[in-house]
Design a protein around this motif. Structure first.
Motif, PDB file in Angstrom:
ATOM      1  N   UNK A  64      11.879  45.370  32.509  1.00 10.92           N
ATOM      2  CA  UNK A  64      11.048  46.561  32.661  1.00 10.92           C
ATOM      3  C   UNK A  64      10.015  46.367  33.774  1.00 10.92           C
ATOM      4  N   UNK A  65       9.480  45.172  33.888  1.00 14.06           N
ATOM      5  CA  UNK A  65       8.541  44.899  34.977  1.00 14.06           C
ATOM      6  C   UNK A  65       9.219  45.068  36.331  1.00 14.06           C
ATOM      7  N   UNK A  66      10.437  44.540  36.441  1.00 13.45           N
ATOM      8  CA  UNK A  66      11.183  44.661  37.695  1.00 13.45           C
ATOM      9  C   UNK A  66      11.555  46.116  37.989  1.00 13.45           C
ATOM     10  N   UNK A  67      11.706  46.892  36.930  1.00 11.37           N
ATOM     11  CA  UNK A  67      12.062  48.304  37.086  1.00 11.37           C
ATOM     12  C   UNK A  67      10.840  49.186  37.342  1.00 11.37           C
ATOM     13  N   UNK A  68       9.720  48.531  37.624  1.00 12.73           N
ATOM     14  CA  UNK A  68       8.482  49.234  37.995  1.00 12.73           C
ATOM     15  C   UNK A  68       7.850  50.027  36.845  1.00 12.73           C
ATOM     16  N   UNK A  69       8.035  49.546  35.616  1.00 12.16           N
ATOM     17  CA  UNK A  69       7.265  50.076  34.506  1.00 12.16           C
ATOM     18  C   UNK A  69       5.919  49.348  34.477  1.00 12.16           C
ATOM     19  N   UNK A  70       4.910  50.009  33.947  1.00  6.44           N
ATOM     20  CA  UNK A  70       3.572  49.429  33.911  1.00  6.44           C
ATOM     21  C   UNK A  70       3.075  49.364  32.464  1.00  6.44           C
ATOM     22  N   UNK A  71       2.806  48.146  31.999  1.00  4.41           N
ATOM     23  CA  UNK A  71       2.363  47.942  30.629  1.00  4.41           C
ATOM     24  C   UNK A  71       0.864  48.200  30.521  1.00  4.41           C
ATOM     25  N   UNK A  72       0.462  48.943  29.503  1.00  4.15           N
ATOM     26  CA  UNK A  72      -0.937  49.314  29.330  1.00  4.15           C
ATOM     27  C   UNK A  72      -1.486  48.768  28.018  1.00  4.15           C
TER      28      UNK A  72
END
Length: 390
Positions: A64-72
């Protein structure tokens, strides 16, 4: 010749890099919504439909990080629900129950990858965390997680002693039997309130600064229970319905997308999020009635008298283009906007359709189709399975 070959290979490498960048990006960059993910137990040896291996957990987050998702963080999420902004492709990670595997397996990975999370703790287990085969967090482990500001794991409530059922009915929403008698309404209210306060007290003792979020045991809740929880300071209620969350949603009915199941690969999780995304970039005015109903699993027929009959979820509707009204269950509902007939197709205003059907409709860009946004109550009424838990 060699120089030309080097130039060609360089261009090929650049093209390949561009392709990889394009491949790594989500198919739709979403805004003003959050994918709240739900996990339970992480183990290499235990198996269940809500248990995943440490390797799968790590690979999901890394992907998910590589897929440009941003954890909040939970604080960012609460700010968003109050009208604030979150990054594009926002994701909030949550865990239910407070198993020891959160400390042993998830905590190190979350900290290493700098992924914030929420631990919804069953605080009643702190008295004897190893009483069951599957161990829970002890007080030391809970305090370590709750006070580690670098890890940014917020510890919130999953009830103190109500993660259980009586005669198959969840304790949070049921007037239970006590000493052979069904408890009164006042006894029920006192039990729910005291349990919610006990949970809050124990979490604060463990070092959590603010306890205002509650994950409903087994995902069950009703208006009575939520009102009682709100009366003692809980502002956010988390369900197990698999949808995205927007700031327009009821903060006591927050949806969560299941991620902690062994058959959910990183790619499947990505697609699941994408298939729940709502496209707010378009202002839907008129929509084709037949095609939209088909997206919603409904049907439509045109009658010889020029009226239109359509069906959805076992209900029938009869639309009269001449009068601009829709008849259903003996009621006449006037359309606020005229029905349009073009090229043998009927077009209805989007807001009129939502009003007549009594549902909220959203558009998903990946599927290029409309879908109904559900509440857990509607999902239960239609026998839509949301999640099987321990």
């Amino acid at each position: 010749m060699k120089k030309a070959l080097k130039i060609f290979l360089s261009l090929l490498l650049v093209a390949g890099s561009i392709y990889l960048v394009r491949q790594s990006a989500p198919r739709f960059t979403y805004k003003d919504q959050v994918a709240v993910l739900l996990y339970h137990h992480i183990s290499d040896t235990d198996t269940s439909n809500v248990t995943i291996t440490p390797a799968l957990f790590r690979s999901q987050l890394t992907f998910l990080k590589k897929e440009n998702y941003h954890f909040i963080t939970l604080q960012q999420f609460k700010s968003f629900m109050a009208g604030g902004n979150v990054p594009e492709n926002a994701v909030l990670v949550t865990f239910d129950d407070g198993y020891e595997s959160l400390y042993d397996q998830a905590y190190p990975v979350l900290k290493e990858l700098q992924v914030p999370a929420v631990n919804f703790e069953i605080t009643g287990t702190l008295a004897d965390p190893r009483a069951r085969k599957l161990h829970f967090l002890d007080e030391r482990q809970l305090r370590t997680i709750a006070t580690d500001r670098d890890a940014n794991i917020s510890c919130q409530c999953h009830s103190d002693s109500m993660h259980d059922k009586q005669n198959g009915k969840p304790l949070l929403t049921t007037n239970i039997m006590v000493d052979g008698k069904q408890e009164t309404e006042e006894q029920y209210k006192k039990r729910v309130v005291n349990d919610a306060l006990d949970c809050k007290k124990k979490l604060k003792k463990a070092g959590e600064e603010e306890v205002d979020s509650y994950a409903y045991p087994y995902g069950y809740y009703d208006d009575r229970a939520t009102s009682l929880l709100q009366s003692v300071g809980y502002k956010y209620g988390f369900t197990v319905l698999s949808e995205m969350t927007t700031r327009a949603d009821d903060p006591m009915q927050i949806s969560r997308i299941t991620a902690g199941s062994p058959d959910i690969t990183p790619q499947v999780l990505n697609r699941t999020i994408q298939r729940n995304v709502m496209d707010f970039s378009q202002d839907y005015n008129y929509v084709p009635l037949r095609d939209t109903l088909k997206d919603l699993d409904g049907t439509m027929t045109r009658n010889k008298d020029r009226t239109i009959t359509f069906y959805l979820h076992g209900k029938s509707y009869k639309l009269d283009p001449e009068s601009g009204t829709i008849e259903t269950a003996g009621k006449q509902i006037p359309l606020k906007h005229p029905l349009l007939l073009k090229s043998r197709k009927a077009y209805i205003h989007f807001k009129d359709l939502e009003n007549v059907l009594g549902i909220q409709i959203a558009h998903n860009p990946l599927r290029n189709s409309f879908f109904e946004r559900l509440t857990p109550a509607k999902a239960k009424a239609r026998n839509i399975e949301t999640l099987t838990k321990f």
